[in-house]
Design a protein around this motif. Structure first.
Motif, mmCIF file in Angstrom:
data_model
loop_
_atom_site.group_PDB
_atom_site.id
_atom_site.type_symbol
_atom_site.label_atom_id
_atom_site.label_comp_id
_atom_site.label_asym_id
_atom_site.label_seq_id
_atom_site.Cartn_x
_atom_site.Cartn_y
_atom_site.Cartn_z
ATOM 1 N N CYS A 261 42.103 14.139 45.995
ATOM 2 C CA CYS A 261 42.804 14.129 47.282
ATOM 3 C C CYS A 261 43.823 13.000 47.372
ATOM 4 C CB CYS A 261 41.809 14.033 48.433
ATOM 5 S SG CYS A 261 40.933 12.449 48.553
ATOM 6 N N GLN A 262 43.659 11.952 46.546
ATOM 7 C CA GLN A 262 44.579 10.824 46.602
ATOM 8 C C GLN A 262 45.517 10.778 45.399
ATOM 9 O OE1 GLN A 262 41.698 7.477 47.393
ATOM 10 N NE2 GLN A 262 42.912 7.321 49.260
ATOM 11 N N GLU A 263 44.964 10.852 44.204
ATOM 12 C CA GLU A 263 45.806 10.807 43.005
ATOM 13 C C GLU A 263 46.406 12.164 42.673
ATOM 14 O OE1 GLU A 263 44.314 8.430 39.720
ATOM 15 O OE2 GLU A 263 42.703 7.697 41.024
ATOM 16 N N GLY A 264 45.880 13.214 43.268
ATOM 17 C CA GLY A 264 46.400 14.572 43.128
ATOM 18 C C GLY A 264 46.837 15.073 44.482
ATOM 19 N N PRO A 265 46.768 16.380 44.714
ATOM 20 C CA PRO A 265 46.186 17.388 43.833
ATOM 21 C C PRO A 265 47.074 17.787 42.655
ATOM 22 C CG PRO A 265 47.074 18.446 45.779
ATOM 23 C CD PRO A 265 47.227 16.966 45.997
ATOM 24 N N VAL A 266 48.289 17.180 42.585
ATOM 25 C CA VAL A 266 49.233 17.540 41.525
ATOM 26 C C VAL A 266 49.081 16.574 40.356
ATOM 27 C CG1 VAL A 266 51.665 17.826 40.923
ATOM 28 C CG2 VAL A 266 50.845 18.531 43.186
ATOM 29 N N PHE A 267 48.901 17.134 39.140
ATOM 30 C CA PHE A 267 48.779 16.347 37.926
ATOM 31 C C PHE A 267 49.603 16.997 36.823
ATOM 32 C CE2 PHE A 267 44.800 15.750 40.215
ATOM 33 C CZ PHE A 267 44.568 14.385 40.123
ATOM 34 N N SER A 268 50.035 16.181 35.868
ATOM 35 C CA SER A 268 50.608 16.746 34.646
ATOM 36 C C SER A 268 49.470 17.043 33.681
ATOM 37 C CB SER A 268 51.591 15.768 34.002
ATOM 38 O OG SER A 268 50.895 14.651 33.456
ATOM 39 N N LEU A 269 49.736 17.928 32.736
ATOM 40 C CA LEU A 269 48.721 18.215 31.722
ATOM 41 C C LEU A 269 48.391 16.961 30.932
ATOM 42 C CD1 LEU A 269 46.940 20.232 30.222
ATOM 43 C CD2 LEU A 269 48.911 20.808 28.784
ATOM 44 N N ALA A 270 49.372 16.087 30.743
ATOM 45 C CA ALA A 270 49.123 14.830 30.034
ATOM 46 C C ALA A 270 48.058 14.006 30.751
ATOM 47 C CB ALA A 270 50.424 14.034 29.917
ATOM 48 N N GLN A 271 48.082 14.005 32.078
ATOM 49 C CA GLN A 271 47.060 13.289 32.842
ATOM 50 C C GLN A 271 45.712 13.986 32.757
ATOM 51 O OE1 GLN A 271 49.496 13.489 36.464
ATOM 52 N NE2 GLN A 271 49.289 11.256 36.642
ATOM 53 N N LEU A 272 45.738 15.311 32.802
ATOM 54 C CA LEU A 272 44.484 16.065 32.828
ATOM 55 C C LEU A 272 43.763 16.061 31.485
ATOM 56 C CD1 LEU A 272 45.492 19.124 35.024
ATOM 57 C CD2 LEU A 272 44.214 17.086 35.701
ATOM 58 N N ARG A 273 44.469 15.748 30.412
ATOM 59 C CA ARG A 273 43.814 15.674 29.107
ATOM 60 C C ARG A 273 42.688 14.647 29.118
ATOM 61 N NH1 ARG A 273 45.088 20.175 26.118
ATOM 62 N NH2 ARG A 273 47.330 20.334 25.679
ATOM 63 N N TYR A 274 42.775 13.665 30.025
ATOM 64 C CA TYR A 274 41.781 12.598 30.082
ATOM 65 C C TYR A 274 40.734 12.841 31.164
ATOM 66 C CZ TYR A 274 45.164 10.240 27.127
ATOM 67 O OH TYR A 274 46.021 9.925 26.093
ATOM 68 N N LEU A 275 40.811 13.999 31.834
ATOM 69 C CA LEU A 275 39.843 14.327 32.879
ATOM 70 C C LEU A 275 39.040 15.556 32.457
ATOM 71 C CD1 LEU A 275 41.884 13.877 36.192
ATOM 72 C CD2 LEU A 275 40.181 12.334 35.221
ATOM 73 N N ARG A 276 37.873 15.333 31.927
ATOM 74 C CA ARG A 276 37.028 16.440 31.516
ATOM 75 C C ARG A 276 36.657 17.300 32.724
ATOM 76 N NH1 ARG A 276 32.581 14.000 27.233
ATOM 77 N NH2 ARG A 276 34.059 13.333 25.622
ATOM 78 N N GLU A 277 36.594 18.583 32.518
ATOM 79 C CA GLU A 277 36.212 19.563 33.534
ATOM 80 C C GLU A 277 37.254 19.722 34.632
ATOM 81 O OE1 GLU A 277 32.377 18.575 35.029
ATOM 82 O OE2 GLU A 277 31.422 18.620 33.073
ATOM 83 N N ALA A 278 38.433 19.100 34.477
ATOM 84 C CA ALA A 278 39.469 19.247 35.504
ATOM 85 C C ALA A 278 40.039 20.660 35.508
ATOM 86 C CB ALA A 278 40.592 18.227 35.289
ATOM 87 N N ILE A 279 40.227 21.217 34.297
ATOM 88 C CA ILE A 279 40.729 22.598 34.200
ATOM 89 C C ILE A 279 39.892 23.366 33.172
ATOM 90 C CG2 ILE A 279 43.070 22.015 34.880
ATOM 91 C CD1 ILE A 279 43.863 22.155 31.926
#
Length: 279
Positions: A261-279
């Protein structure tokens, strides 16, 4: 109950907003136009969300479906899936709700300027992405090519059909649409949205893909985009799920220490590579 007017100073106190118009999109989805009692603008960026409260029922996070370039009336497209959204669906023009926000980071507008934009929306992923599409249309000279890929389960589940027709006929937009399952009325593409990606050509070095849809869609869309040569930094996604309070206090949206809710809800795939279970 709700604040009536003035600049927003308190994150937890909703401001009163009046329902102006209701548009029926499908048996489960409606679009609602609201305005604040003091006629001020919402002050949002495409990709942000608000918390909508109905007195005596509760509060729910809802993506903003209209561009800030469209004036002081803002639009929320809402699927009827729970107590709060069911209560909103029963409202008539003139009703008053509470609005907190806008919250979240929104789409990276400065990074998108001057780039070719590939919009990919699956199902009601069109709701938040519509705000960016409208923004791009209203500031067309600030962007390069505009390519729209839209997908729905069936022709009956297509949303904002009049607006879709206007986009399809706009010479400044390269428009592609598909449905998973066709009926006798449908004359267009049939297949999942990923089936559209191999059919289009674009310069991977100057293109940014903005993707919004159901979680299961992301990994397949990303796979097709990577085949086209897009870098992780140029694949932007919105994680429209699991949010609660909107201000990072309830922890409902936390993914490995990151508050969506704060750092997103928009992310680049580069950011999401470090967030397991994000996508």
């Amino acid at each position: 109950m709700f604040r009536e007017a003035g600049p927003r100073k308190e994150l937890y106190v909703p401001d009163a907003a009046e329902l102006v118009e209701v548009l029926e999109l499908s048996p489960k989805e409606k679009a609602f136009k609201f305005k604040f009692r003091d006629d001020r603008e919402l002050g949002h960026r495409p990709g942000q969300f608000v918390e909508v409260s109905v007195a005596g029922i509760g509060e729910a996070p809802i993506s903003i479906s209209s561009s800030p370039t469209r004036g002081n009336i803002f639009q929320l497209a809402i699927r009827n899936v729970g107590a709060v959204t069911n209560a909103i669906h029963k409202l008539q023009p003139g009703a008053v709700v509470g609005i907190r926000g806008p919250f979240g980071n929104g789409f990276p507008l400065k990074n998108l300027e001057g780039k070719d934009i590939l919009f990919i929306a699956g199902g009601i992923g069109l709701f938040p992405l519509r705000s960016l599409i409208q923004y791009m249309i209203d500031k067309r000279a600030s962007f390069g090519r505009a390519i729209l890929l839209l997908g729905a389960k069936s022709p009956a589940e297509r949303m904002f059909t009049d607006e879709l027709a206007s986009w399809a006929s706009n010479p400044d937009i390269e428009y592609h649409e598909t449905v998973d399952i066709a009926d006798n009325s449908w004359k267009g593409n049939v297949g999942v949205i990923t089936s559209l990606i191999p059919k289009i050509q674009f310069d991977a070095k100057r293109t940014v893909a903005v993707v919004v849809g159901p979680p299961i869609m992301y990994r397949f869309v990303v796979g097709e985009l990577k085949k086209k040569g897009l870098d992780d930094e140029n694949i932007i996604m919105s994680l429209e799920r699991r949010m609660g309070c909107g201000v990072g206090k309830c922890g409902r949206c936390q993914i490995n220490g990151v508050y969506v809710c704060q750092e997103g809800p928009v992310f680049s795939l580069a950011q999401l590579r470090y967030l397991r279970e994000a996508i």
